[in-house]
Design a protein around this motif. Structure first.
Motif, mmCIF file in Angstrom:
data_model
loop_
_atom_site.group_PDB
_atom_site.id
_atom_site.type_symbol
_atom_site.label_atom_id
_atom_site.label_comp_id
_atom_site.label_asym_id
_atom_site.label_seq_id
_atom_site.Cartn_x
_atom_site.Cartn_y
_atom_site.Cartn_z
ATOM 1 N N UNK A 1 0.854 -1.183 0.000
ATOM 2 C CA UNK A 1 0.000 0.000 0.000
ATOM 3 C C UNK A 1 0.892 1.235 0.000
ATOM 4 N N UNK A 2 0.371 2.289 -0.571
ATOM 5 C CA UNK A 2 1.145 3.532 -0.663
ATOM 6 C C UNK A 2 0.571 4.541 0.320
ATOM 7 N N UNK A 3 1.467 5.178 1.061
ATOM 8 C CA UNK A 3 1.067 6.235 1.987
ATOM 9 C C UNK A 3 1.811 7.517 1.646
ATOM 10 N N UNK B 1 5.928 9.944 -0.686
ATOM 11 C CA UNK B 1 5.068 8.767 -0.797
ATOM 12 C C UNK B 1 5.917 7.510 -0.653
ATOM 13 N N UNK B 2 5.450 6.575 0.173
ATOM 14 C CA UNK B 2 6.206 5.371 0.505
ATOM 15 C C UNK B 2 5.314 4.159 0.317
ATOM 16 N N UNK B 3 5.879 3.076 -0.211
ATOM 17 C CA UNK B 3 5.176 1.801 -0.324
ATOM 18 C C UNK B 3 5.530 0.935 0.879
ATOM 19 N N UNK B 4 4.503 0.452 1.580
ATOM 20 C CA UNK B 4 4.684 -0.397 2.759
ATOM 21 C C UNK B 4 3.716 -1.576 2.675
ATOM 22 N N UNK B 5 4.004 -2.676 3.375
ATOM 23 C CA UNK B 5 3.031 -3.766 3.453
ATOM 24 C C UNK B 5 1.722 -3.240 4.054
ATOM 25 N N UNK B 6 0.597 -3.820 3.660
ATOM 26 C CA UNK B 6 -0.727 -3.338 4.041
ATOM 27 C C UNK B 6 -0.925 -3.052 5.514
ATOM 28 N N UNK B 7 -0.575 -3.998 6.399
ATOM 29 C CA UNK B 7 -0.789 -3.814 7.834
ATOM 30 C C UNK B 7 0.055 -2.663 8.372
ATOM 31 N N UNK B 8 1.293 -2.569 7.919
ATOM 32 C CA UNK B 8 2.170 -1.502 8.394
ATOM 33 C C UNK B 8 1.707 -0.145 7.871
ATOM 34 N N UNK B 9 1.257 -0.121 6.616
ATOM 35 C CA UNK B 9 0.747 1.127 6.047
ATOM 36 C C UNK B 9 -0.477 1.607 6.817
ATOM 37 N N UNK C 1 -1.107 1.149 9.953
ATOM 38 C CA UNK C 1 -0.665 1.703 11.235
ATOM 39 C C UNK C 1 -0.182 3.143 11.077
ATOM 40 N N UNK C 2 0.589 3.390 10.022
ATOM 41 C CA UNK C 2 1.139 4.725 9.806
ATOM 42 C C UNK C 2 0.060 5.715 9.355
ATOM 43 N N UNK C 3 -0.905 5.241 8.564
ATOM 44 C CA UNK C 3 -1.917 6.129 7.976
ATOM 45 C C UNK C 3 -3.018 6.426 8.984
ATOM 46 N N UNK C 4 -2.685 7.177 10.012
ATOM 47 C CA UNK C 4 -3.650 7.511 11.057
ATOM 48 C C UNK C 4 -4.236 8.905 10.875
ATOM 49 N N UNK C 5 -3.899 9.586 9.781
ATOM 50 C CA UNK C 5 -4.396 10.933 9.532
ATOM 51 C C UNK C 5 -3.557 12.011 10.171
ATOM 52 N N UNK C 6 -2.598 11.619 11.026
ATOM 53 C CA UNK C 6 -1.711 12.588 11.671
ATOM 54 C C UNK C 6 -0.305 12.441 11.094
ATOM 55 N N UNK C 7 0.188 11.209 11.089
ATOM 56 C CA UNK C 7 1.532 10.958 10.571
ATOM 57 C C UNK C 7 1.534 10.766 9.059
ATOM 58 N N UNK C 8 0.503 10.070 8.533
ATOM 59 C CA UNK C 8 0.445 9.787 7.096
ATOM 60 C C UNK C 8 -1.003 9.541 6.696
ATOM 61 N N UNK C 9 -1.232 9.466 5.379
ATOM 62 C CA UNK C 9 -2.544 9.141 4.843
ATOM 63 C C UNK C 9 -2.380 8.155 3.695
ATOM 64 N N UNK C 10 -3.400 7.313 3.462
ATOM 65 C CA UNK C 10 -3.348 6.363 2.355
ATOM 66 C C UNK C 10 -3.485 7.114 1.043
#
Length: 75
Positions: A2-4, A22-30, A32-41
């Motif tokens: 997934x891209x965040x 923009x960073x590509x991460x495995x789905x579960x890790x993405x 976690x990061x995409x919380x609307x504060x640190x990152x977004x999908x």
């Protein structure tokens, strides 16, 4: 994968990401990061928008009933 998109800059052991990157991460890790504060999908496909606004649908109406006329000569 997934891209965040990073909203804040973050650095740790072995990585450094800047805001806007923009960073590509495995789905579960993405997720976690995409919380609307640190990152977004980031969407892979663009959002479809209609070319024209939808028209308003109107129901067909029955013709109005006519009142029966009173018989002549009576009140």
């Amino acid at each position: 994968m997934a891209r965040i998109r990073m909203l804040t800059s973050v650095a740790g052991e072995g990585f450094s990401w800047r805001a806007g990157e923009e960073i590509d991460l495995p789905g579960a890790e993405a997720a976690k990061w995409a919380d609307g504060v640190r990152a977004e999908l980031v969407r892979d496909t663009p959002v479809e928008t209609p070319e024209e606004p939808p028209s308003v649908e109107r129901a067909a109406r029955r013709p109005a009933r006519r009142k029966a006329a009173a018989p002549r000569g009576t009140k």
